[in-house]
Scaffold this motif. Sequence first.
Motif, PDB file in Angstrom:
ATOM      1  N   GLN A   1       1.788   8.829  -6.542  1.00  0.00           N
ATOM      2  CA  GLN A   1       2.013  10.254  -6.304  1.00  0.00           C
ATOM      3  C   GLN A   1       3.207  10.768  -7.114  1.00  0.00           C
ATOM      4  O   GLN A   1       3.133  11.822  -7.735  1.00  0.00           O
TER       5      GLN A   1
ATOM      6  N   LEU B   1      -3.378  10.929  -0.843  1.00  0.00           N
ATOM      7  CA  LEU B   1      -2.282   9.963  -0.958  1.00  0.00           C
ATOM      8  C   LEU B   1      -1.282  10.145   0.180  1.00  0.00           C
ATOM      9  O   LEU B   1      -0.790   9.168   0.745  1.00  0.00           O
TER      10      LEU B   1
ATOM     11  N   LEU C   1      -6.482   3.536  -4.830  1.00  0.00           N
ATOM     12  CA  LEU C   1      -5.596   4.668  -4.561  1.00  0.00           C
ATOM     13  C   LEU C   1      -5.404   5.614  -5.741  1.00  0.00           C
ATOM     14  O   LEU C   1      -5.076   6.789  -5.546  1.00  0.00           O
TER      15      LEU C   1
ATOM     16  N   GLU D   1       0.835  -1.209   0.000  1.00  0.00           N
ATOM     17  CA  GLU D   1       0.000   0.000   0.000  1.00  0.00           C
ATOM     18  C   GLU D   1       0.869   1.258   0.000  1.00  0.00           C
ATOM     19  O   GLU D   1       0.616   2.207  -0.751  1.00  0.00           O
TER      20      GLU D   1
ATOM     21  N   ALA E   1       1.041   3.830  -3.197  1.00  0.00           N
ATOM     22  CA  ALA E   1       0.662   5.230  -2.978  1.00  0.00           C
ATOM     23  C   ALA E   1       1.800   6.175  -3.337  1.00  0.00           C
ATOM     24  O   ALA E   1       1.592   7.194  -4.011  1.00  0.00           O
TER      25      ALA E   1
ATOM     26  N   ALA F   1      -2.778   8.640   3.253  1.00  0.00           N
ATOM     27  CA  ALA F   1      -2.696   7.177   3.198  1.00  0.00           C
ATOM     28  C   ALA F   1      -1.288   6.711   3.558  1.00  0.00           C
ATOM     29  O   ALA F   1      -1.126   5.739   4.313  1.00  0.00           O
ATOM     30  N   GLN F   2      -0.298   7.391   3.048  1.00  0.00           N
ATOM     31  CA  GLN F   2       1.096   7.039   3.355  1.00  0.00           C
ATOM     32  C   GLN F   2       1.389   7.245   4.836  1.00  0.00           C
ATOM     33  O   GLN F   2       2.002   6.384   5.484  1.00  0.00           O
TER      34      GLN F   2
END
Length: 89
Positions: free
Chosen positions: A39, A77, A69, A31, A35, A80-81
Amino acid sequence: MSWLNRTFMNGYYQGVVETAPAVLSAARVEELAVAMTIQHLRRAGVQISTIHDFLTSDIGADPRLVSRLINLSAAELETAQARVLASAF
């Protein structure tokens, strides 16, 4: 994406995987790497369909994860990171 760019981005993805905190599960590492790669490629102006194809075909990332994502904003993003990294500590 040219062959050289694919090679570079494959290395970028692998670098994220190799430097991720060891306490993260394989799914969380994936993940994070997906991500970060999305990006990075979006900032470079790469088309969404090309990013999707690269991650699913070249890297072999989970298509459902990529689909979840790929349409997030830059801020989403980053969130999420951060969420993945926070789970490591």
